[in-house]
Write a protein that holds these residues in place. Structure first.
Motif, PDB file in Angstrom:
ATOM      1  N   MET A   1      -4.144  -3.091   5.192  1.00 26.91           N
ATOM      2  CA  MET A   1      -5.049  -1.576   4.639  1.00 26.91           C
ATOM      3  C   MET A   1      -6.081  -2.239   4.371  1.00 26.91           C
ATOM      4  SD  MET A   1      -2.930   0.317   5.425  1.00 26.91           S
ATOM      5  CE  MET A   1      -3.323   1.416   4.252  1.00 26.91           C
TER       6      MET A   1
ATOM      7  N   CYS B   1      -3.514  -5.841  -6.687  1.00 28.34           N
ATOM      8  CA  CYS B   1      -2.638  -5.654  -5.649  1.00 28.34           C
ATOM      9  C   CYS B   1      -1.320  -5.777  -6.941  1.00 28.34           C
ATOM     10  CB  CYS B   1      -2.165  -6.127  -4.747  1.00 28.34           C
ATOM     11  SG  CYS B   1      -3.436  -6.184  -3.140  1.00 28.34           S
TER      12      CYS B   1
ATOM     13  N   CYS C   1       1.971   2.315  -1.602  1.00 26.44           N
ATOM     14  CA  CYS C   1       2.302   1.505   0.326  1.00 26.44           C
ATOM     15  C   CYS C   1       3.948   0.899  -0.446  1.00 26.44           C
ATOM     16  CB  CYS C   1       1.238  -0.007  -0.338  1.00 26.44           C
ATOM     17  SG  CYS C   1      -0.346   0.590   0.230  1.00 26.44           S
ATOM     18  N   ARG C   2       4.165  -0.020   0.091  1.00 28.00           N
ATOM     19  CA  ARG C   2       5.320  -0.609  -0.339  1.00 28.00           C
ATOM     20  C   ARG C   2       5.308  -1.458  -1.166  1.00 28.00           C
ATOM     21  NH1 ARG C   2      10.355   1.824   1.200  1.00 28.00           N
ATOM     22  NH2 ARG C   2      10.154   2.799   3.317  1.00 28.00           N
TER      23      ARG C   2
ATOM     24  N   GLN D   1       3.246  -0.340  -5.216  1.00 24.08           N
ATOM     25  CA  GLN D   1       2.950   0.269  -4.006  1.00 24.08           C
ATOM     26  C   GLN D   1       0.915   0.584  -5.013  1.00 24.08           C
ATOM     27  OE1 GLN D   1       5.678   3.596  -5.634  1.00 24.08           O
ATOM     28  NE2 GLN D   1       7.111   2.515  -3.659  1.00 24.08           N
TER      29      GLN D   1
ATOM     30  N   THR E   1       2.234  -4.196  -1.975  1.00 26.29           N
ATOM     31  CA  THR E   1       0.159  -4.798  -1.911  1.00 26.29           C
ATOM     32  C   THR E   1       0.261  -6.068  -2.152  1.00 26.29           C
ATOM     33  OG1 THR E   1      -0.612  -3.961  -4.147  1.00 26.29           O
ATOM     34  CG2 THR E   1      -0.236  -2.581  -2.210  1.00 26.29           C
TER      35      THR E   1
ATOM     36  N   ASN F   1       5.121  -3.246   4.904  1.00 25.89           N
ATOM     37  CA  ASN F   1       5.122  -2.303   6.335  1.00 25.89           C
ATOM     38  C   ASN F   1       4.517  -3.087   7.153  1.00 25.89           C
ATOM     39  OD1 ASN F   1       6.536   0.622   4.948  1.00 25.89           O
ATOM     40  ND2 ASN F   1       4.795   0.813   4.054  1.00 25.89           N
TER      41      ASN F   1
ATOM     42  N   ASP G   1      -0.093  -4.618   3.042  1.00 24.89           N
ATOM     43  CA  ASP G   1       1.123  -3.337   2.772  1.00 24.89           C
ATOM     44  C   ASP G   1       2.069  -3.949   3.338  1.00 24.89           C
ATOM     45  OD1 ASP G   1       2.631  -1.987   2.382  1.00 24.89           O
ATOM     46  OD2 ASP G   1       2.352  -0.569   3.302  1.00 24.89           O
TER      47      ASP G   1
END
Length: 300
Positions: free
Chosen positions: A54, A282, A28-29, A285, A31, A50, A47
């Motif tokens: 998710m 989280c 991911c970029r 990424q 979270t 983006n 995410d």
């Protein structure tokens, strides 16, 4: 215990010497906003850059739950189990209905648009509490630059009558928040002005009266290295906070009990799993999880 720092002896009974830090998702970029759905045995998280939410489960692995949700950040569930989300680009709080449709709950206060709702919790009486800093409208990375119409604040929304009121307005950048197990205290993270060279960053604690009004607001703790972002209480009233080096656990008096090391900065966390004893993290990424010897606070 590898990866565990015992600052106080009491932390030893809250963690497990044979529990590993498990990497659940990567790629991911950034979270954010983890929320556990026990009735479906799955974790939802954002995410954020983006623009997607998710889904992760033990049996199904990682998949996309929703693409294009107006850059959602924090999530929680209401008393009926529906997903509540903070939208940066939409500048609102919205609810996902059982059929997947979206209902906007809060967009404006006193005729002006909200900024970029960040984190959210639901009290046992059904009221929805959320923070509204400027972060999500200050960059294109998390939703797109927009003009702020209101100062940063913390709000209480009552879906029963549609009332919305400011409960705290003396924050520069209110962020994560959570109630104590008995809901008599509300912890709110201050992460300060986003581009300030030395932002004000700490956790504050408020007393909550029967009418949902706040008192107090003293500094509860300061997290270092890094700063607090997402926070959660366990059933004993200990506060678990994100940090630059992982997760910090503080007792109800604000004393650091210990730390769990994580390879990258943790942004947010939640308890979940079969007994609410698995801590989902989280972090950059990725999403990690670790089993603990305590359980997340359940609502009265």
């Amino acid at each position: 215990m590898d990866g565990i720092e015992l600052t106080q002896p009491g932390f030893k009974r809250l963690v497990l010497p044979n529990a590993s830090l498990d990497l659940l998702a990567h790629g991911c970029r950034w979270t954010e906003g983890p929320v556990w759905f026990g009735d479906r045995d799955e974790l939802l998280f954002s995410d954020l850059p983006n623009n997607r939410v998710m889904r992760w489960s033990e049996t199904g692995g990682l998949s996309v739950y929703r693409q294009g949700g107006d850059f959602e950040n924090g999530h929680t569930r209401d008393r009926d189990g529906r997903l509540l989300s903070c939208s940066h680009r939409g500048r609102r709080i919205h609810r996902t209905e059982p059929d997947g449709s979206i209902t906007s709950l809060v967009e404006r206060y006193e005729g002006k648009r909200l900024n970029s709702p960040n984190d959210i919790v639901c009290k046992s009486d059904g009221t929805i509490w959320f923070t509204d800093p400027h972060y999500g409208i200050q960059t294109d990375y998390e939703g797109g630059k927009q003009e702020a119409e209101r100062p940063a604040a913390v709000y209480r929304f009552d879906p029963r009558d549609g009332s919305l009121r400011v409960v705290a307005d003396d924050f520069q950048g209110p962020n994560g928040l959570c109630f104590s197990p008995d809901e008599r205290r509300l912890y709110i993270v201050e992460t300060g002005l986003q581009f300030a060279p030395d932002p004000v960053q700490h956790i504050r604690v408020f007393d909550v009266d029967e009418d949902g009004r706040l008192g107090g607001g003293d500094v509860f703790a300061t997290i270092s290295p890094g700063n607090a972002d997402g926070i959660r209480c366990d059933e004993e009233g200990n506060l678990w906070s994100s940090a630059g080096d992982g997760v910090h656990c503080l007792d109800p008096g604000g004393e650091l009990l210990g730390k769990i090391a994580v390879p990258t900065t943790v942004a947010n966390l939640t308890f979940g799993g079969r007994h609410r004893s698995r801590l989902f993290l989280c972090a950059g990424q990725s999403v990690y999880a670790i089993y603990t010897n305590t359980r997340g606070a359940s609502r009265p």
